[in-house]
Design an enzyme around this catalytic site. Sequence first.
Site, PDB file in Angstrom:
ATOM      1  N   SER A  70      47.691  42.527  64.747  1.00 39.87           N
ATOM      2  CA  SER A  70      48.838  43.190  65.368  1.00 39.87           C
ATOM      3  C   SER A  70      48.574  43.408  66.857  1.00 39.87           C
ATOM      4  CB  SER A  70      49.090  44.524  64.660  1.00 39.87           C
ATOM      5  OG  SER A  70      50.008  45.266  65.374  1.00 39.87           O
ATOM      6  N   TRP A 109      48.884  40.183  68.603  1.00 34.59           N
ATOM      7  CA  TRP A 109      50.288  39.757  68.665  1.00 34.59           C
ATOM      8  C   TRP A 109      50.973  40.347  69.898  1.00 34.59           C
ATOM      9  CZ3 TRP A 109      54.921  42.471  68.619  1.00 34.59           C
ATOM     10  CH2 TRP A 109      56.078  41.696  68.452  1.00 34.59           C
ATOM     11  N   HIS A 110      50.580  41.584  70.240  1.00 34.58           N
ATOM     12  CA  HIS A 110      51.227  42.234  71.382  1.00 34.58           C
ATOM     13  C   HIS A 110      50.871  41.563  72.698  1.00 34.58           C
ATOM     14  CE1 HIS A 110      52.000  45.445  68.480  1.00 34.58           C
ATOM     15  NE2 HIS A 110      52.980  45.778  69.283  1.00 34.58           N
ATOM     16  N   GLY A 111      49.744  40.911  72.769  1.00 35.21           N
ATOM     17  CA  GLY A 111      49.388  40.228  74.007  1.00 35.21           C
ATOM     18  C   GLY A 111      47.984  39.672  73.899  1.00 35.21           C
TER      19      GLY A 111
END
Lengths: 505, 433
Positions: A351, A354-356
């Site tokens: 997660s 996924w954000h960066g």
Amino acid sequence: MLQSSFSIFAKQETSYNLPKASIQQRIDMVFSSVLFLFYFLPAFFIAYYVAGKKFKNIVILIGSIAFYSWGAPRFIFVILGTTLLDFYIVRWMSSSETRTQKRLLLTISVMVNLGLLFYFKYSNFFIENVNRVLFHAFHLQGIQWTKLVLPLGISFYTFETITYVVDVYRGVHKPLTRFWDYQLYIILFPKLIAGPIIRYHEIADQISDRSANDTIDNRLIGFYRFILGLSKKVLIANQMAVVADAVFGSDYNQLDTYTAWVGILAYTFQIYFDFSGYSDMAIGLGKMMGFKFPENFNNPYISQSITEFWRRWHITLGNWMKNYLYIPLGGNRVKSKWRLYFNLWFVFLASGLWHGASWSFVFWGAYHGFFLVIEKGFMLNVYARLGKLLSTLITFFIAAVGWVFFRAEKLGDAFVYINRMFHVNTSPQSVQVLSTEFYSFFVLAIVFAFFAYFKQGQRIQDAVYFGEYNNKKHTFFVITSVVLLMFSVSFIASNGFNPFIYFRF
Amino acid sequence: MQSTNNTYKTGLLIFVLSLLCFPFIQSKFNIIKMPPLQGAYATPPKNARVNLADWLSGDYQAKKEDYLKNSFGFRDYLIRIHNQFEYSLYHKVNAKDVIVGKNNYLFEIHYIQGYYGTDFAGMDSINNSMGRLKFINDTLKKLGKSLLLIIAPSKAEFYPEYIPDNYKTPKTNTNYNSYLKQIKESGIDYIDFNGYFVENKNKSKYPLMPINGVHWSMYGVGLAGDSIVKYIEKERHIIMPQAVWKNIRIGKDEGFDVDMENAMNLILPLPSPPMAYPEIKFKKDSTKTRPNVLVVGDSYYWGLVAGYDIEHGFSRKSDFWYYYKKLEHGTVTRQQLKDEIAKEDVIIILATAHNWGDIGWGFIEDTYDLFKGIIPIPFDKEKYRQKLEYIKNVIRNDKNWYAKIVAGAKEKNISLDSALNANAAWMIEHTKQ
């Protein structure tokens, strides 16, 4: 409007670790731009409402393609191409007789989508790290590489594509028969750039028939929700951003304790009101079209544990991670406690990534994963004993400290910042942007972030979001929305307008 | 009942959608006339023309969005709403360098810096300028011409009691005090309106400085104009046309007296005591002498033009070089300067007290060089450009320096290239020696 003014979430996603000068400047028709509010939005909805039932999806498709190609004209071909490929792979998979063939096609589709995501989003990060290792370990020059620009919304629509193929594979829902229906699901503009991430089976039936939700009430309520989101973004998040940007743009070594805390609290509220405001706008626009999008936020800062926080923050991502990663890993139904902790941590690392693509995002994911694991171990019992207020405050504190990793450009910077927060330094304020204006919006942010902490607040929120609307209530909300719209646009219009009394040098 | 309800709701939906269309309609047809925004700001961007290359690169979209943001209907009024909100609630002013002082007196921060001396130019610079001015004055005298230095009042010197506490700093040497001392010693003709206004602050029948403006009040302009005319008459031994004070109207502040308020672009007017507006006109009289005057000055001269009609007291050949034409053409050629000085009887250098830190804006240096016969080295554009590019490259290759420039550009809200140019130009300027 340039990329820098776009929703904080997408900004993080697109520019997190590239030198700004090297990124091709991109524009996105953001919901809070003049172009969107006074040109695209009325034109789209007039066309949509005037169009006959048969043509409504065509209007959405044209509008969505126009919306996407405005901000990412070159990448429209990427999204159109990959959806075409996916559509036919899934159709083939659906008609396959053998399980092996189905599984093979599922794997191909997932690999293609994740491959694209990895290519665009993580190759810069990967090569930078490989080069670092080559240089430090072997004194080699490293791989030559032209840094890539991330296609708008790729993190969101890739996940949606995966839900399509997996849902069809699992037999949760039948595949769509027409390519343009599938295209509409993927490119539907309200949720395209920053979510909510809508799983295929949640929307599949609405693509062909929205008559149950396409009511005059929903059209109006959708408009109110859109304006509410716009106001959250413009009137609160943007005001918080002024201070957060100034503090996080300063030299962390010079920060006094007070400013460091104000800076991170400003960012804590900025990211919430920005992202949830964007989700509100997306949900509102969907509602105006007759769609029912899933909720994405539910007052996350009133959570009494990090476990609860993740049920209230970016709910659709949490659901995706749970259904398409955590459960396939074994979820809770594993034999060993350590395997369960590993599953949890793995999901949160993913997660974070996924954000960066940067180590600070990975660390942020690990940080949350750590608290989830200890909560599963014993902390939930501790919280239960501490009571609602203390648990909420502790959870808010953990979340706020976590945002430092999310906001700081580099992992090392984040630790310096945290050191300034906890190392008491009462020297004069190092950043001169803390004005009465900021504090009044800050109070407003606190009030609305914790509005649902009390039962009355929750009741009012439910009445606004989910309650019945009579004419009186509609009239009240139309007036309120118009005032909020006018006020929000006055803030948007004023941005950057600061005239001299007269020209001089 | 259900159908009535639906009709009502449909009406509401049509209303909100129409509302969203209004800005577009207003921008096309300008149906509701509204006062335009005041103050000096960048020219609004032009509408973009689409072509495939610009579309694919995103340039067209960026330009179009910029254009729409600056031209949509009701924009001006919405900006005023925002400004009024911020002013009414937080006393925040959205006009460059304007701040609210005590009792709602408006100030421009440069005047406050001038008052406390934080912008002090330094004695070397002042001595240098004064040496040149003395030489210019002597040369002009030999040519039968007059030089007059005019120090216009500064609002911060006039109303120091209303400067907000957070802008107060220990008072040091100021450009005004230092220049005044040296001008007095030099024997050059001068009028110190700053001192005069401060001295007469409580004696004057009407306010000499406004609350909501940055310049001298229109009444103050009238008094100053009379003094200038009398001074020139005495100095040149001439009788100029008479400036007739027909009537003094008392009323709400307006025009020049609200220049700061205008730039704030509010909806509601700011309070102010009644201000005096003398109606002054020069009497047409061919028997009187209208001298040729060159004024090199700042915006205070505009007050004399608007409130005192001073251009009708001077000959038609007279000129006003606003900031030595720095804003119009950038440079005055040697020949232009020579021709101009040759045709004038009187040369006035006029600036408000704080502007004396950079007095003349190049005029003094150029005139000195002209009179001394020094030929300046011709400006080599290409060489300068090469130098600029070289330094920009040096900056780009210095990680720390580059990061500082990026941060500075962000803070000042200017493009990176502008910031690089400014820094490179500064380097050239400061490494000349």
